[in-house]
Design a protein around this motif. Structure first.
Motif, mmCIF file in Angstrom:
data_model
loop_
_atom_site.group_PDB
_atom_site.id
_atom_site.type_symbol
_atom_site.label_atom_id
_atom_site.label_comp_id
_atom_site.label_asym_id
_atom_site.label_seq_id
_atom_site.Cartn_x
_atom_site.Cartn_y
_atom_site.Cartn_z
ATOM 1 N N LYS A 172 36.224 42.863 37.431
ATOM 2 C CA LYS A 172 36.099 43.871 38.483
ATOM 3 C C LYS A 172 37.117 44.989 38.257
ATOM 4 C CE LYS A 172 34.618 40.375 41.816
ATOM 5 N NZ LYS A 172 34.918 39.702 43.105
ATOM 6 N N ASP A 173 36.705 46.202 38.556
ATOM 7 C CA ASP A 173 37.577 47.354 38.351
ATOM 8 C C ASP A 173 38.507 47.627 39.530
ATOM 9 O OD1 ASP A 173 36.495 47.894 35.840
ATOM 10 O OD2 ASP A 173 34.867 49.079 36.693
ATOM 11 N N PHE A 174 38.136 47.142 40.718
ATOM 12 C CA PHE A 174 38.910 47.469 41.916
ATOM 13 C C PHE A 174 39.218 46.210 42.718
ATOM 14 C CE2 PHE A 174 36.332 51.209 40.907
ATOM 15 C CZ PHE A 174 37.320 52.162 40.767
ATOM 16 N N VAL A 175 40.037 45.351 42.144
ATOM 17 C CA VAL A 175 40.407 44.113 42.815
ATOM 18 C C VAL A 175 41.764 44.259 43.507
ATOM 19 C CG1 VAL A 175 41.602 43.027 40.867
ATOM 20 C CG2 VAL A 175 40.384 41.598 42.530
ATOM 21 N N ILE A 176 42.400 45.427 43.347
ATOM 22 C CA ILE A 176 43.692 45.713 43.976
ATOM 23 C C ILE A 176 43.542 46.931 44.871
ATOM 24 C CG2 ILE A 176 46.128 46.239 43.597
ATOM 25 C CD1 ILE A 176 45.805 45.080 40.759
ATOM 26 N N GLU A 177 44.066 46.846 46.096
ATOM 27 C CA GLU A 177 43.987 47.957 47.036
ATOM 28 C C GLU A 177 45.362 48.238 47.635
ATOM 29 O OE1 GLU A 177 41.060 47.088 50.004
ATOM 30 O OE2 GLU A 177 39.375 47.501 48.661
ATOM 31 N N MET A 178 45.501 49.431 48.216
ATOM 32 C CA MET A 178 46.725 49.807 48.924
ATOM 33 C C MET A 178 46.300 50.421 50.259
ATOM 34 S SD MET A 178 49.909 52.014 47.436
ATOM 35 C CE MET A 178 51.577 51.784 48.093
#
Length: 256
Positions: A172-178
Motif C-alpha cells: 500500500k502506498d498510503f499506510v501512514i497518515e498525519m
C-alpha cells in the motif's frame, strides 16, 4: 505471517529506531495491572502523561478508566471514548465565544462551523475496555494481552527510518497518515483504532501545537497498529536499517 511476542516487537522497534525512549503498548483491560498507576497522577494532560511514561525510569504503566477521570483534560476523556465532546468545544478550538469560558480560544481552526464539522467527522469513539492501559513494552510478560498498537517517540531521522521500515514490505502506498486532532488522538485514538475503522494506519504526530511547551522540539510520535509493528520487527534484519546502517544513520550529515 509469523507473530512475535510483544516484548520482542518492542525491543526490535527500539533497535530499528535507535530510540532513547521506550516503545509503549496500548490495550484495554477489565483488570488494572498491579504495576499501573492512574494517569492523572502524572498530569491532567493525557498526552503529556503518556510521553512522561516513555522517558520515566520509575513507572511501567498508567491507566485511565471512568473512576479516574476526575482531573483529566475533558477533551482527552472524550478522545478516549469515556465521555462525549461538549457542545461548546467547537468555540474553544476556533475563535471562542463570550458565553463559554469568557471567550477562551485556541484558534486551531478557522471558525466554529469547521470545528464542529471536524468533530462530527470523527464519529463514535469507543473505549478499548473498562480500563485503557498504556504500558512499556519491556514490562509486558503476559502473551494473552490484546495489544492494539505501539507508540514510539523519536527525532525526525529516527521516525523517518521507522516509517520507511513500515513500507519495506507494504503493497500500500498510503499506510501512514498525519491527521488532525490533539496529541492524545495521535498517540492512542487513531493508531489503536478506537474509531473502529476498517483499515489500520500508522499515525505520525502530533499535529497539535498546544503541546509544544512540553513536547521536545525535534521529536515526533509514531503510533503503530500491532499487525504493522509485528511485520516491522520481522523485517528488521533484512531491511536497509541492518543491511545499510550507514544510510539509515549516517555518522556525518552534510550541511549543504
Amino acid at each position: 505471517m509469523d507473530e512475535l511476542n510483544i516484548k520482542e516487537i518492542g525491543i526490535k522497534l527500539k533497535m530499528a529506531g535507535r530510540l532513547e525512549t521506550t516503545p509503549l503498548c496500548i490495550y484495554g483491560a477489565e483488570i488494572i495491572p498491579k504495576n499501573a498507576i492512574p494517569l492523572v497522577k502524572i498530569n491532567r494532560c493525557i498526552a503529556k502523561a503518556i510521553f512522561t511514561l516513555s522517558i520515566s525510569k520509575e513507572i511501567d504503566a498508567i491507566y485511565l478508566d471512568k473512576k479516574t477521570l476526575e482531573g483529566c483534560c475533558p477533551g482527552g476523556q472524550a478522545w478516549f471514548g469515556y465521555k462525549s465532546f461538549i457542545p461548546q468545544l467547537k468555540y474553544f478550538l476556533s475563535t471562542g465565544s463570550k458565553d463559554f469560558r469568557g471567550g477562551a480560544a485556541e484558534f486551531l481552526l478557522a471558525d466554529p462551523d469547521l470545528a464542529q464539522e471536524k468533530l462530527d467527522s470523527i464519529g463514535t469513539i469507543n473505549p478499548l475496555s473498562t480500563c485503557t492501559i498504556i504500558q512499556k513494552s519491556t514490562s509486558i510478560e503476559d502473551e494473552n494481552i490484546d495489544v492494539k498498537s505501539f507508540l514510539c517517540f523519536g527525532n525526525s531521522e529516527q521516525i523517518r527510518n521507522l516509517c520507511s521500515l513500515i513500507y519495506f514490505q507494504s503493497g500500500k502506498d498510503f499506510v501512514i497518515e498525519m491527521p488532525w486532532g490533539p496529541s492524545c488522538a495521535s498517540f492512542v485514538t487513531y493508531p489503536a483504532n478506537l474509531l473502529n475503522r476498517q483499515e489500520e494506519k500508522a499515525i505520525i504526530g502530533p499535529t497539535d501545537p498546544t503541546g509544544n511547551s512540553w513536547f521536545p522540539q525535534d521529536y515526533l510520535s509514531l503510533g503503530i497498529p500491532l499487525p504493522i509493528a509485528n511485520l516491522m520487527a520481522i523485517n528488521l534484519e533484512k531491511s536497509f536499517i541492518m543491511k545499510h546502517p550507514e544510510i539509515a544513520y549516517p555518522k556525518k550529515h552534510s550541511k549543504n
